[in-house]
Design a protein around this motif. Structure first.
Motif, PDB file in Angstrom:
ATOM      1  N   VAL A  63       2.945   6.135  -2.132  1.00 12.85           N
ATOM      2  CA  VAL A  63       2.480   5.246  -3.205  1.00 12.85           C
ATOM      3  C   VAL A  63       2.427   3.814  -2.676  1.00 12.85           C
ATOM      4  O   VAL A  63       1.452   3.094  -2.872  1.00 12.85           O
ATOM      5  CB  VAL A  63       3.392   5.344  -4.448  1.00 12.85           C
ATOM      6  CG1 VAL A  63       2.994   4.323  -5.499  1.00 12.85           C
ATOM      7  CG2 VAL A  63       3.371   6.756  -5.015  1.00 12.85           C
ATOM      8  N   PHE A  64       3.494   3.402  -1.983  1.00 10.67           N
ATOM      9  CA  PHE A  64       3.511   2.059  -1.395  1.00 10.67           C
ATOM     10  C   PHE A  64       2.389   1.899  -0.374  1.00 10.67           C
ATOM     11  O   PHE A  64       1.735   0.858  -0.329  1.00 10.67           O
ATOM     12  CB  PHE A  64       4.864   1.780  -0.733  1.00 10.67           C
ATOM     13  CG  PHE A  64       5.941   1.402  -1.699  1.00 10.67           C
ATOM     14  CD1 PHE A  64       6.115   0.081  -2.090  1.00 10.67           C
ATOM     15  CD2 PHE A  64       6.794   2.358  -2.218  1.00 10.67           C
ATOM     16  CE1 PHE A  64       7.112  -0.275  -2.985  1.00 10.67           C
ATOM     17  CE2 PHE A  64       7.794   2.017  -3.111  1.00 10.67           C
ATOM     18  CZ  PHE A  64       7.955   0.696  -3.498  1.00 10.67           C
ATOM     19  N   TRP A 104      -4.655  -1.040  -0.592  1.00 12.25           N
ATOM     20  CA  TRP A 104      -5.444  -1.777  -1.585  1.00 12.25           C
ATOM     21  C   TRP A 104      -5.335  -3.275  -1.333  1.00 12.25           C
ATOM     22  O   TRP A 104      -6.316  -4.003  -1.432  1.00 12.25           O
ATOM     23  CB  TRP A 104      -4.956  -1.422  -2.996  1.00 12.25           C
ATOM     24  CG  TRP A 104      -5.634  -2.206  -4.059  1.00 12.25           C
ATOM     25  CD1 TRP A 104      -6.813  -1.904  -4.682  1.00 12.25           C
ATOM     26  CD2 TRP A 104      -5.198  -3.452  -4.626  1.00 12.25           C
ATOM     27  NE1 TRP A 104      -7.133  -2.880  -5.592  1.00 12.25           N
ATOM     28  CE2 TRP A 104      -6.152  -3.844  -5.579  1.00 12.25           C
ATOM     29  CE3 TRP A 104      -4.096  -4.273  -4.424  1.00 12.25           C
ATOM     30  CZ2 TRP A 104      -6.033  -5.012  -6.322  1.00 12.25           C
ATOM     31  CZ3 TRP A 104      -3.976  -5.434  -5.164  1.00 12.25           C
ATOM     32  CH2 TRP A 104      -4.932  -5.792  -6.099  1.00 12.25           C
ATOM     33  N   MET A 105      -4.136  -3.722  -0.965  1.00 13.77           N
ATOM     34  CA  MET A 105      -3.895  -5.148  -0.747  1.00 13.77           C
ATOM     35  C   MET A 105      -4.631  -5.705   0.470  1.00 13.77           C
ATOM     36  O   MET A 105      -4.750  -6.923   0.614  1.00 13.77           O
ATOM     37  CB  MET A 105      -2.389  -5.428  -0.617  1.00 13.77           C
ATOM     38  CG  MET A 105      -1.654  -5.262  -1.937  1.00 13.77           C
ATOM     39  SD  MET A 105       0.141  -5.431  -1.784  1.00 13.77           S
ATOM     40  CE  MET A 105       0.267  -7.121  -1.210  1.00 13.77           C
ATOM     41  N   LEU A 106      -5.136  -4.849   1.330  1.00 15.63           N
ATOM     42  CA  LEU A 106      -5.906  -5.308   2.492  1.00 15.63           C
ATOM     43  C   LEU A 106      -7.305  -5.790   2.126  1.00 15.63           C
ATOM     44  O   LEU A 106      -7.968  -6.432   2.933  1.00 15.63           O
ATOM     45  CB  LEU A 106      -6.001  -4.188   3.541  1.00 15.63           C
ATOM     46  CG  LEU A 106      -4.700  -3.823   4.247  1.00 15.63           C
ATOM     47  CD1 LEU A 106      -4.904  -2.584   5.108  1.00 15.63           C
ATOM     48  CD2 LEU A 106      -4.180  -4.990   5.069  1.00 15.63           C
ATOM     49  N   ALA A 116      -7.383  -9.589  -2.630  1.00 20.23           N
ATOM     50  CA  ALA A 116      -6.259  -8.895  -3.265  1.00 20.23           C
ATOM     51  C   ALA A 116      -4.957  -9.677  -3.125  1.00 20.23           C
ATOM     52  O   ALA A 116      -4.156  -9.728  -4.064  1.00 20.23           O
ATOM     53  CB  ALA A 116      -6.098  -7.499  -2.668  1.00 20.23           C
ATOM     54  N   GLU A 117      -4.743 -10.302  -1.983  1.00 11.61           N
ATOM     55  CA  GLU A 117      -3.490 -11.039  -1.766  1.00 11.61           C
ATOM     56  C   GLU A 117      -3.323 -12.157  -2.797  1.00 11.61           C
ATOM     57  O   GLU A 117      -2.226 -12.365  -3.328  1.00 11.61           O
ATOM     58  CB  GLU A 117      -3.435 -11.615  -0.351  1.00 11.61           C
ATOM     59  CG  GLU A 117      -2.114 -12.290  -0.057  1.00 11.61           C
ATOM     60  CD  GLU A 117      -2.022 -12.806   1.371  1.00 11.61           C
ATOM     61  OE1 GLU A 117      -1.017 -13.467   1.667  1.00 11.61           O
ATOM     62  OE2 GLU A 117      -2.930 -12.562   2.176  1.00 11.61           O
ATOM     63  N   ALA A 118      -4.400 -12.852  -3.119  1.00 10.46           N
ATOM     64  CA  ALA A 118      -4.318 -13.925  -4.113  1.00 10.46           C
ATOM     65  C   ALA A 118      -3.945 -13.366  -5.482  1.00 10.46           C
ATOM     66  O   ALA A 118      -3.154 -13.978  -6.216  1.00 10.46           O
ATOM     67  CB  ALA A 118      -5.642 -14.672  -4.191  1.00 10.46           C
ATOM     68  N   LEU A 119      -4.490 -12.218  -5.837  1.00  8.54           N
ATOM     69  CA  LEU A 119      -4.150 -11.588  -7.112  1.00  8.54           C
ATOM     70  C   LEU A 119      -2.679 -11.185  -7.153  1.00  8.54           C
ATOM     71  O   LEU A 119      -2.001 -11.353  -8.167  1.00  8.54           O
ATOM     72  CB  LEU A 119      -5.029 -10.360  -7.346  1.00  8.54           C
ATOM     73  CG  LEU A 119      -6.529 -10.607  -7.463  1.00  8.54           C
ATOM     74  CD1 LEU A 119      -7.282  -9.282  -7.498  1.00  8.54           C
ATOM     75  CD2 LEU A 119      -6.832 -11.447  -8.690  1.00  8.54           C
TER      76      LEU A 119
END
Length: 96
Positions: free
Chosen positions: A67-68, A74-76, A80-83
């Motif tokens: 899951v992680f 997804w964070m790549l 996404a990092e800003a969100l």
């Protein structure tokens, strides 16, 4: 504007609790000693003998670490990092 519908997935309370309490380290025992490694490591080296140990399995059954991995993948995505940083700030400001 109507928000786009996100796929509905049955997410259990147990899953949320498991993620919230996920440890920051994994304890590994080898050569009569215990050492710590990242819970996301697939392999770790024993500090006593240097043996490379598999500490995370890849099985037909999904594990919490998967899951992680999906979230980190997804964070790549660009943006996404800003969100994530924005949401982390919101959570920190209102921990309840």
């Amino acid at each position: 504007m109507t928000p786009s519908k996100i796929a509905e997935v049955n997410v259990s309370h147990d899953l949320i609790e498991a993620i919230a309490s996920f440890p920051l380290a994994r304890e590994v025992r080898h050569c009569g000693m215990t050492f710590r490694t990242s819970p996301f490591d697939i392999y770790a080296s024993c500090p006593a003998c240097g043996t490379r140990l598999k500490v995370r399995s890849f099985a037909a059954v999904a594990e919490l670490e998967d899951v992680f991995d999906a979230v980190m993948t997804w964070m790549l995505q660009p943006g996404a990092e800003a969100l994530v940083r924005q949401r982390q700030a919101e959570i920190a400001a209102d921990p309840d």
